[in-house]
Design a protein around this motif. Structure first.
Motif, PDB file in Angstrom:
ATOM      1  N   SER A  13       0.921  -1.016   0.066  1.00  0.00           N
ATOM      2  CA  SER A  13       0.094  -0.063   0.084  1.00  0.00           C
ATOM      3  C   SER A  13       0.899   1.282   0.038  1.00  0.00           C
ATOM      4  O   SER A  13       1.718   1.353   0.868  1.00  0.00           O
ATOM      5  CB  SER A  13      -0.969   0.009   1.456  1.00  0.00           C
ATOM      6  OG  SER A  13      -1.504   1.574   1.473  1.00  0.00           O
ATOM      7  N   THR A  15       0.074   4.377   0.338  1.00  0.00           N
ATOM      8  CA  THR A  15       0.062   5.351   1.346  1.00  0.00           C
ATOM      9  C   THR A  15       0.441   4.890   2.683  1.00  0.00           C
ATOM     10  O   THR A  15       1.194   5.780   3.535  1.00  0.00           O
ATOM     11  CB  THR A  15      -1.797   5.529   1.498  1.00  0.00           C
ATOM     12  OG1 THR A  15      -2.310   4.132   1.535  1.00  0.00           O
ATOM     13  CG2 THR A  15      -2.333   6.203   0.613  1.00  0.00           C
ATOM     14  N   VAL A  37      -0.553  10.040   5.334  1.00  0.00           N
ATOM     15  CA  VAL A  37      -1.572   9.228   5.483  1.00  0.00           C
ATOM     16  C   VAL A  37      -2.853   9.803   5.676  1.00  0.00           C
ATOM     17  O   VAL A  37      -2.953  10.777   6.253  1.00  0.00           O
ATOM     18  CB  VAL A  37      -1.197   8.165   6.780  1.00  0.00           C
ATOM     19  CG1 VAL A  37      -1.358   8.827   7.982  1.00  0.00           C
ATOM     20  CG2 VAL A  37      -1.716   6.976   6.454  1.00  0.00           C
ATOM     21  N   VAL A 125      -5.912   3.603  -3.270  1.00  0.00           N
ATOM     22  CA  VAL A 125      -4.714   2.757  -3.662  1.00  0.00           C
ATOM     23  C   VAL A 125      -5.110   1.426  -3.678  1.00  0.00           C
ATOM     24  O   VAL A 125      -4.544   0.317  -4.581  1.00  0.00           O
ATOM     25  CB  VAL A 125      -3.358   3.091  -2.899  1.00  0.00           C
ATOM     26  CG1 VAL A 125      -2.956   4.493  -3.352  1.00  0.00           C
ATOM     27  CG2 VAL A 125      -3.797   2.923  -1.438  1.00  0.00           C
ATOM     28  N   ASN A 174     -11.905   9.403  -1.866  1.00  0.00           N
ATOM     29  CA  ASN A 174     -10.225   9.276  -1.408  1.00  0.00           C
ATOM     30  C   ASN A 174      -9.795   8.796  -2.792  1.00  0.00           C
ATOM     31  O   ASN A 174      -9.975   8.031  -3.352  1.00  0.00           O
ATOM     32  CB  ASN A 174      -9.707   8.172  -0.494  1.00  0.00           C
ATOM     33  CG  ASN A 174      -8.350   8.097  -0.146  1.00  0.00           C
ATOM     34  OD1 ASN A 174      -7.855   8.990  -0.756  1.00  0.00           O
ATOM     35  ND2 ASN A 174      -7.930   7.258   0.664  1.00  0.00           N
ATOM     36  N   TYR A 205     -16.537   7.537   4.071  1.00  0.00           N
ATOM     37  CA  TYR A 205     -16.124   8.966   4.379  1.00  0.00           C
ATOM     38  C   TYR A 205     -17.661   9.810   4.596  1.00  0.00           C
ATOM     39  O   TYR A 205     -17.657  11.100   4.489  1.00  0.00           O
ATOM     40  CB  TYR A 205     -15.240   9.822   3.551  1.00  0.00           C
ATOM     41  CG  TYR A 205     -13.987   9.296   3.484  1.00  0.00           C
ATOM     42  CD1 TYR A 205     -12.999   9.690   4.451  1.00  0.00           C
ATOM     43  CD2 TYR A 205     -13.378   8.653   2.575  1.00  0.00           C
ATOM     44  CE1 TYR A 205     -11.775   9.026   4.618  1.00  0.00           C
ATOM     45  CE2 TYR A 205     -12.071   7.896   2.649  1.00  0.00           C
ATOM     46  CZ  TYR A 205     -11.480   8.175   3.585  1.00  0.00           C
ATOM     47  OH  TYR A 205     -10.024   7.960   3.602  1.00  0.00           O
ATOM     48  N   TYR A 323      -9.100  15.128   2.234  1.00  0.00           N
ATOM     49  CA  TYR A 323      -7.921  15.143   1.071  1.00  0.00           C
ATOM     50  C   TYR A 323      -8.170  16.366   0.223  1.00  0.00           C
ATOM     51  O   TYR A 323      -9.426  16.624  -0.178  1.00  0.00           O
ATOM     52  CB  TYR A 323      -7.901  13.831   0.345  1.00  0.00           C
ATOM     53  CG  TYR A 323      -8.017  12.587   1.252  1.00  0.00           C
ATOM     54  CD1 TYR A 323      -6.551  12.192   1.942  1.00  0.00           C
ATOM     55  CD2 TYR A 323      -9.151  11.678   1.495  1.00  0.00           C
ATOM     56  CE1 TYR A 323      -6.657  11.257   2.722  1.00  0.00           C
ATOM     57  CE2 TYR A 323      -8.910  10.662   2.101  1.00  0.00           C
ATOM     58  CZ  TYR A 323      -7.743  10.338   2.614  1.00  0.00           C
ATOM     59  OH  TYR A 323      -7.816   9.242   3.683  1.00  0.00           O
ATOM     60  N   ARG A 372      -1.711  14.007  -3.557  1.00  0.00           N
ATOM     61  CA  ARG A 372      -2.570  13.922  -2.716  1.00  0.00           C
ATOM     62  C   ARG A 372      -2.027  14.505  -1.299  1.00  0.00           C
ATOM     63  O   ARG A 372      -1.071  14.017  -0.882  1.00  0.00           O
ATOM     64  CB  ARG A 372      -3.119  12.604  -2.221  1.00  0.00           C
ATOM     65  CG  ARG A 372      -4.352  12.662  -1.507  1.00  0.00           C
ATOM     66  CD  ARG A 372      -4.834  11.246  -0.887  1.00  0.00           C
ATOM     67  NE  ARG A 372      -4.000  10.653   0.195  1.00  0.00           N
ATOM     68  CZ  ARG A 372      -4.164   9.488   0.921  1.00  0.00           C
ATOM     69  NH1 ARG A 372      -5.242   8.975   0.500  1.00  0.00           N
ATOM     70  NH2 ARG A 372      -3.417   9.248   2.005  1.00  0.00           N
TER      71      ARG A 372
HETATM   72  N1  GLU Z   1      -6.981   5.027   3.707  1.00  0.00           N
HETATM   73  C1  GLU Z   1      -6.172   5.889   4.231  1.00  0.00           C
HETATM   74  C2  GLU Z   1      -5.111   6.365   3.196  1.00  0.00           C
HETATM   75  O1  GLU Z   1      -5.517   6.391   2.062  1.00  0.00           O
HETATM   76  C3  GLU Z   1      -5.331   4.882   5.219  1.00  0.00           C
HETATM   77  C4  GLU Z   1      -4.012   4.046   4.827  1.00  0.00           C
HETATM   78  C5  GLU Z   1      -4.620   3.060   3.901  1.00  0.00           C
HETATM   79  O2  GLU Z   1      -5.290   2.201   4.533  1.00  0.00           O
HETATM   80  O3  GLU Z   1      -4.381   3.124   2.595  1.00  0.00           O
HETATM   81  O4  GLU Z   1      -4.351   7.159   3.407  1.00  0.00           O
END
Ligand code: GLU
Ligand code: PMP
Length: 398
Positions: A13, A15, A37, A125, A174, A205, A323, A372
């Motif tokens: 991930s 992020t 994050v 992501v 997001n 959200y 965001y 972002r």
């Molecule tokens: N959803 C949040 C982000 O996009 C937390 C990290 C994740 O779980 O990807 O930053």
């Protein structure tokens, strides 16, 4: 080591990786501004924390039913009914170890090799890797900044094939913070019904919404659409409970039963203590949420204004989430990307070194023109961050 093909094709991930990098720099004493994050910077409200402590004291420390306690399911059902007029039965709800886990379970039971899943870009992501982990094919459909980065019915129609199984929607979004209107969803809903698609509506959200907007998702539009929609939600964002790991799915009973079955063979129930806390979050006083949303709204205005003051930067006004997804492409001809690097990655790297600022490159969300910014950080850090970005970009020259 010869690892399974399934995992070899999946990146970590982005992020979470960036957050780890920013925290590492911080630990080394670097004064880093972390726009990385997406995690609320508030504490979990006191009544919720107390509910967790009480759960331990009262011995709620054993297995619960796999799909969640009756108490928590009831609290979830009440929220859907009271907030959105959506009626669900306990068998149509699955509580998992975070929203991410709920989505993972769902994708595993809904998709398989040969299925195509439409993911409008910019996207969160984890959607494409999760689709790939189910052996299915993510079909990334670019949207336009002029349309607020929202998928139109025409764009959806043009990306359909006989293999299309589902559409993933995420509003507020997001990484863009954009919010779909009822009208826009109605147009998408027509295509969904016409083609018999499933919809995954990621509503995580839903409560972080500004300017008095009312939340609407596609399941609220008609019983026919509700019957084809799986809603994902959770307590991480609304109640600043990212570490407690409680998320939930609501949707057609057959899909939920299958996802519950999968969960019974993998994680079993989510933490008993967290379930108690989540039940308090959903049924207890909601004032703390209103206060957090008010603060996010202030920061949204501030970070948007400061970003638009930077020459060449454009950005639609987000209606929710925390965001901002500003377009920095005006600066891309001045960057020197490393081997295999996209311009947004090069810019994010440049800002990390030059401005000590962590932001996620847009290419991770399928839109390379942007970065972002998560503004789940203090007002002071936002001001410092934007000053640093402005100065670093000035240094790039013309
Ligand atoms: N959803 C949040 C982000 O996009 C937390 C990290 C994740 O779980 O990807 O930053
Ligand atoms: N969906 C979206 C769009 C998100 O940004 C997140 C945040 N990580 C999630 C789902 C899942 O959150 P969690 O697993 O913390 O419930």
């Amino acid at each position: 080591m010869e690892l399974a093909r399934r995992i070899r094709q999946i990146p970590p991930s982005a992020t979470l990786a960036l957050n780890a990098k920013a925290n590492q720099l911080k630990a080394q004493g670097v004064d880093i501004v972390n726009f990385g994050v997406g995690e609320p910077d508030f504490e979990t409200p006191d009544n919720i924390r107390e509910a967790g402590i009480k759960a331990i004291r009262e011995g709620h420390t054993r297995y619960t039913p796999v799909g969640g306690t009756p108490e928590l399911k009831e609290a979830i059902i009440r929220r859907f009914q009271e907030d959105y007029g959506l009626a669900y039965k306990p068998g149509e709800i699955l509580v998992s170890c975070g929203g991410k886990h709920g989505l993972y379970n769902l994708f595993q039971v809904l998709f398989e090799a040969g299925d195509e899943v439409i993911i409008p870009a910019p996207f969160w992501v984890s959607y494409p890797p999760m689709v790939m982990l189910a052996d299915a094919t993510p079909v990334v459909v670019p949207t336009r900044q002029e349309n607020g980065f929202k998928l139109t019915a025409l764009e959806l129609r043009q990306s359909l094939t006989p293999k299309t199984k589902a559409l993933v929607l995420n509003s507020p979004s997001n990484p863009t913070g954009m919010v779909y209107t009822r009208k826009e969803l109605e147009a998408l809903g027509e295509v969904v019904l016409e083609k018999g698609l499933y919809v995954v509506s990621d509503d995580i959200y839903d409560k972080i919404l500004f300017d008095g907007e009312k939340f609407v998702n596609i399941a609220m539009l008609s019983p026919e659409l509700k019957a084809r929609t799986f809603i994902l939600n959770g307590v991480s964002k609304t109640y600043a409970m990212t570490g407690w790991r409680i998320g939930y799915l609501a949707g057609p009973q057959e899909g939920i039963a299958a996802a519950t079955n999968l969960q019974s063979q993998s994680t079993s129930n989510p933490t008993s203590i967290s379930q108690k806390a989540a039940a308090e979050a959903l049924s207890g006083p909601q004032e703390a949420v209103a206060a957090m949303v008010k603060e996010f709204a202030w920061r949204r205005d501030d970070i948007l204004r400061r970003s638009l003051e930077i020459p060449g930067v454009t950005c639609p006004k987000p209606g929710g989430a925390f965001y901002l997804f500003p377009n920095f492409s005006a600066y891309y001809d001045r960057l020197k990307p490393g081997a295999g690097q996209s311009p947004s990655q090069a810019l994010a790297d440049y800002l990390l070194t030059e401005a000590r600022l962590a932001a996620v490159p847009g290419n991770e969300f399928g839109e390379d023109n942007c970065l972002r910014f998560s503004y789940a950080t203090s007002r002071e850090r936002i001001a410092t961050g934007l000053t640093r970005i402005k100065e670093a970009l000035e240094k790039l020259g013309k």
